[in-house]
Design a protein around this motif. Structure first.
Motif, PDB file in Angstrom:
ATOM      1  N   GLU A   2      -4.520   0.040  -4.645  1.00  0.00           N
ATOM      2  CA  GLU A   2      -4.222  -0.245  -6.050  1.00  0.00           C
ATOM      3  C   GLU A   2      -2.864  -0.914  -6.156  1.00  0.00           C
ATOM      4  OE1 GLU A   2      -5.909   0.167  -8.964  1.00  0.00           O
ATOM      5  OE2 GLU A   2      -7.660   0.937  -7.914  1.00  0.00           O
ATOM      6  N   THR A   3      -2.709  -1.804  -7.134  1.00  0.00           N
ATOM      7  CA  THR A   3      -1.434  -2.470  -7.400  1.00  0.00           C
ATOM      8  C   THR A   3      -1.326  -2.760  -8.890  1.00  0.00           C
ATOM      9  OG1 THR A   3      -0.010  -4.330  -6.795  1.00  0.00           O
ATOM     10  CG2 THR A   3      -2.374  -4.765  -6.907  1.00  0.00           C
ATOM     11  N   THR A   4      -0.112  -2.946  -9.351  1.00  0.00           N
ATOM     12  CA  THR A   4       0.110  -3.195 -10.777  1.00  0.00           C
ATOM     13  C   THR A   4       0.190  -4.680 -11.109  1.00  0.00           C
ATOM     14  OG1 THR A   4       2.501  -3.086 -10.470  1.00  0.00           O
ATOM     15  CG2 THR A   4       1.376  -1.039 -11.085  1.00  0.00           C
ATOM     16  N   GLU A   5       0.231  -5.535 -10.075  1.00  0.00           N
ATOM     17  CA  GLU A   5       0.368  -6.974 -10.295  1.00  0.00           C
ATOM     18  C   GLU A   5      -0.418  -7.740  -9.242  1.00  0.00           C
ATOM     19  OE1 GLU A   5       4.342  -8.459  -9.336  1.00  0.00           O
ATOM     20  OE2 GLU A   5       4.680  -6.640  -8.185  1.00  0.00           O
ATOM     21  N   PRO A   6      -0.833  -8.972  -9.563  1.00  0.00           N
ATOM     22  CA  PRO A   6      -1.500  -9.779  -8.540  1.00  0.00           C
ATOM     23  C   PRO A   6      -0.502 -10.115  -7.421  1.00  0.00           C
ATOM     24  CG  PRO A   6      -1.682 -10.791 -10.732  1.00  0.00           C
ATOM     25  CD  PRO A   6      -0.747  -9.638 -10.848  1.00  0.00           C
ATOM     26  N   LEU A   7      -0.941  -9.989  -6.171  1.00  0.00           N
ATOM     27  CA  LEU A   7      -0.070 -10.231  -5.031  1.00  0.00           C
ATOM     28  C   LEU A   7      -0.696 -11.298  -4.134  1.00  0.00           C
ATOM     29  CD1 LEU A   7       0.697  -6.495  -4.222  1.00  0.00           C
ATOM     30  CD2 LEU A   7       2.260  -8.139  -5.272  1.00  0.00           C
ATOM     31  N   PRO A  20       0.543   7.806  -6.669  1.00  0.00           N
ATOM     32  CA  PRO A  20      -0.169   7.938  -5.395  1.00  0.00           C
ATOM     33  C   PRO A  20      -1.142   6.779  -5.158  1.00  0.00           C
ATOM     34  CG  PRO A  20      -0.505   9.888  -6.786  1.00  0.00           C
ATOM     35  CD  PRO A  20       0.244   8.883  -7.593  1.00  0.00           C
ATOM     36  N   ASN A  21      -1.307   6.412  -3.910  1.00  0.00           N
ATOM     37  CA  ASN A  21      -2.293   5.425  -3.476  1.00  0.00           C
ATOM     38  C   ASN A  21      -2.117   4.057  -4.151  1.00  0.00           C
ATOM     39  OD1 ASN A  21      -4.449   4.835  -1.734  1.00  0.00           O
ATOM     40  ND2 ASN A  21      -5.898   4.997  -3.416  1.00  0.00           N
ATOM     41  N   ARG A  22      -0.871   3.667  -4.397  1.00  0.00           N
ATOM     42  CA  ARG A  22      -0.604   2.365  -5.018  1.00  0.00           C
ATOM     43  C   ARG A  22       0.530   1.683  -4.266  1.00  0.00           C
ATOM     44  NH1 ARG A  22       0.644   2.073 -11.372  1.00  0.00           N
ATOM     45  NH2 ARG A  22       2.712   2.684 -10.708  1.00  0.00           N
ATOM     46  N   VAL A  23       0.494   0.349  -4.228  1.00  0.00           N
ATOM     47  CA  VAL A  23       1.551  -0.421  -3.576  1.00  0.00           C
ATOM     48  C   VAL A  23       2.238  -1.337  -4.575  1.00  0.00           C
ATOM     49  CG1 VAL A  23       0.534  -0.365  -1.266  1.00  0.00           C
ATOM     50  CG2 VAL A  23      -0.054  -2.237  -2.815  1.00  0.00           C
ATOM     51  N   LEU A  24       3.499  -1.666  -4.247  1.00  0.00           N
ATOM     52  CA  LEU A  24       4.313  -2.584  -5.042  1.00  0.00           C
ATOM     53  C   LEU A  24       4.906  -3.638  -4.116  1.00  0.00           C
ATOM     54  CD1 LEU A  24       6.469   0.064  -6.952  1.00  0.00           C
ATOM     55  CD2 LEU A  24       4.469  -1.143  -7.843  1.00  0.00           C
ATOM     56  N   ARG A  25       5.291  -4.761  -4.672  1.00  0.00           N
ATOM     57  CA  ARG A  25       5.986  -5.797  -3.908  1.00  0.00           C
ATOM     58  C   ARG A  25       7.302  -5.218  -3.378  1.00  0.00           C
ATOM     59  NH1 ARG A  25       5.273 -11.275  -5.198  1.00  0.00           N
ATOM     60  NH2 ARG A  25       4.271 -10.480  -7.064  1.00  0.00           N
ATOM     61  N   ASP A  51     -10.075  -6.092  -9.140  1.00  0.00           N
ATOM     62  CA  ASP A  51      -9.025  -6.884  -9.792  1.00  0.00           C
ATOM     63  C   ASP A  51      -7.657  -6.220  -9.717  1.00  0.00           C
ATOM     64  OD1 ASP A  51     -10.899  -8.798 -10.443  1.00  0.00           O
ATOM     65  OD2 ASP A  51     -11.235  -8.002 -12.470  1.00  0.00           O
ATOM     66  N   THR A  52      -7.619  -4.915  -9.615  1.00  0.00           N
ATOM     67  CA  THR A  52      -6.351  -4.197  -9.568  1.00  0.00           C
ATOM     68  C   THR A  52      -6.012  -3.730  -8.158  1.00  0.00           C
ATOM     69  OG1 THR A  52      -7.412  -2.092 -10.055  1.00  0.00           O
ATOM     70  CG2 THR A  52      -6.615  -3.393 -11.948  1.00  0.00           C
ATOM     71  N   LYS A  53      -6.631  -4.371  -7.157  1.00  0.00           N
ATOM     72  CA  LYS A  53      -6.418  -3.963  -5.774  1.00  0.00           C
ATOM     73  C   LYS A  53      -5.939  -5.127  -4.920  1.00  0.00           C
ATOM     74  CE  LYS A  53      -9.713  -0.220  -5.870  1.00  0.00           C
ATOM     75  NZ  LYS A  53     -10.827   0.428  -5.190  1.00  0.00           N
ATOM     76  N   ALA A  54      -5.192  -4.782  -3.875  1.00  0.00           N
ATOM     77  CA  ALA A  54      -4.725  -5.772  -2.903  1.00  0.00           C
ATOM     78  C   ALA A  54      -5.205  -5.336  -1.523  1.00  0.00           C
ATOM     79  CB  ALA A  54      -3.199  -5.850  -2.917  1.00  0.00           C
ATOM     80  N   MET A  55      -5.601  -6.317  -0.712  1.00  0.00           N
ATOM     81  CA  MET A  55      -5.996  -6.014   0.663  1.00  0.00           C
ATOM     82  C   MET A  55      -4.727  -6.045   1.506  1.00  0.00           C
ATOM     83  SD  MET A  55      -9.639  -7.978   1.067  1.00  0.00           S
ATOM     84  CE  MET A  55      -9.023  -9.579   0.595  1.00  0.00           C
ATOM     85  N   VAL A  56      -4.360  -4.896   2.061  1.00  0.00           N
ATOM     86  CA  VAL A  56      -3.102  -4.744   2.787  1.00  0.00           C
ATOM     87  C   VAL A  56      -3.375  -4.561   4.281  1.00  0.00           C
ATOM     88  CG1 VAL A  56      -0.993  -3.381   3.027  1.00  0.00           C
ATOM     89  CG2 VAL A  56      -2.001  -3.736   0.760  1.00  0.00           C
ATOM     90  N   ALA A  57      -2.870  -5.501   5.077  1.00  0.00           N
ATOM     91  CA  ALA A  57      -2.975  -5.391   6.532  1.00  0.00           C
ATOM     92  C   ALA A  57      -1.820  -4.534   7.034  1.00  0.00           C
ATOM     93  CB  ALA A  57      -2.924  -6.772   7.163  1.00  0.00           C
ATOM     94  N   GLN A  58      -2.108  -3.654   7.981  1.00  0.00           N
ATOM     95  CA  GLN A  58      -1.083  -2.786   8.538  1.00  0.00           C
ATOM     96  C   GLN A  58      -0.860  -3.026  10.022  1.00  0.00           C
ATOM     97  OE1 GLN A  58      -2.946   0.816   7.209  1.00  0.00           O
ATOM     98  NE2 GLN A  58      -1.519   0.964   5.506  1.00  0.00           N
ATOM     99  N   SER A  59      -1.731  -3.821  10.627  1.00  0.00           N
ATOM    100  CA  SER A  59      -1.563  -4.179  12.028  1.00  0.00           C
ATOM    101  C   SER A  59      -2.324  -5.472  12.301  1.00  0.00           C
ATOM    102  CB  SER A  59      -2.071  -3.058  12.945  1.00  0.00           C
ATOM    103  OG  SER A  59      -3.458  -2.901  12.784  1.00  0.00           O
ATOM    104  N   GLY A  60      -2.004  -6.081  13.429  1.00  0.00           N
ATOM    105  CA  GLY A  60      -2.676  -7.318  13.813  1.00  0.00           C
ATOM    106  C   GLY A  60      -1.815  -8.544  13.547  1.00  0.00           C
ATOM    107  N   ARG A  61      -2.396  -9.718  13.769  1.00  0.00           N
ATOM    108  CA  ARG A  61      -1.696 -10.987  13.539  1.00  0.00           C
ATOM    109  C   ARG A  61      -1.943 -11.425  12.099  1.00  0.00           C
ATOM    110  NH1 ARG A  61      -2.630 -15.498  17.304  1.00  0.00           N
ATOM    111  NH2 ARG A  61      -4.571 -15.531  16.171  1.00  0.00           N
TER     112      ARG A  61
END
Length: 129
Positions: A2-7, A20-25, A51-61
């Motif tokens: 979940e996020t509060t803004e488009p990233l 909880p369970n939300r990310v910010l820039r 629409d209110t979610k961002a795909m967040v990579a935590q490992s890899g290239r």
């Protein structure tokens, strides 16, 4: 996540301390709350897109936004969050008991490309530490 803004892809994000369970820039240098980088093509997707979610990579290239204003980024440099919102920078070690150490919990990953000056996007081996 979940996020509060488009990233945009390549944006570094932190765990939201207020929700909880939300990310910010990311917007603070050497932030230990770093959660990863937004990726348009993550290798693994947990949960559902929205629409209110961002795909967040935590490992890899992953391609990551970087700022070399205060120092060129070379291949192999360790990267951390920067005060420029959503960007990474080269980590500068600190001296502790005569040893040069990078701040634990702040490392985003290792630069796989260089950026001599300014802002841009480079390929990074994400290895949150």
């Amino acid at each position: 996540m979940e996020t509060t803004e488009p990233l945009e892809g390549g944006t570094l994000v932190i765990v939201d301390p207020a929700e909880p369970n939300r990310v910010l820039r990311a917007s603070r240098a050497y932030d230990t709350r770093v959660a990863g980088a937004v990726s348009a093509q993550p290798g693994l997707i947990l949960g559902e897109r929205g629409d209110t979610k961002a795909m967040v990579a935590q490992s890899g290239r992953v391609r990551v936004k970087v700022d070399a204003t205060y120092g060129a980024i070379r291949i192999g440099d360790l990267l951390v969050t920067r005060a420029t919102p959503g960007y990474a920078m080269r980590s500068r070690p600190i001296k502790v008991a005569g040893q040069s150490l990078h701040r634990p919990g702040t490392i985003v990953g290792k630069a796989l490309e260089l950026l001599a000056k300014g802002k841009g996007e480079i390929l990074v081996l994400l290895t949150l530490q």
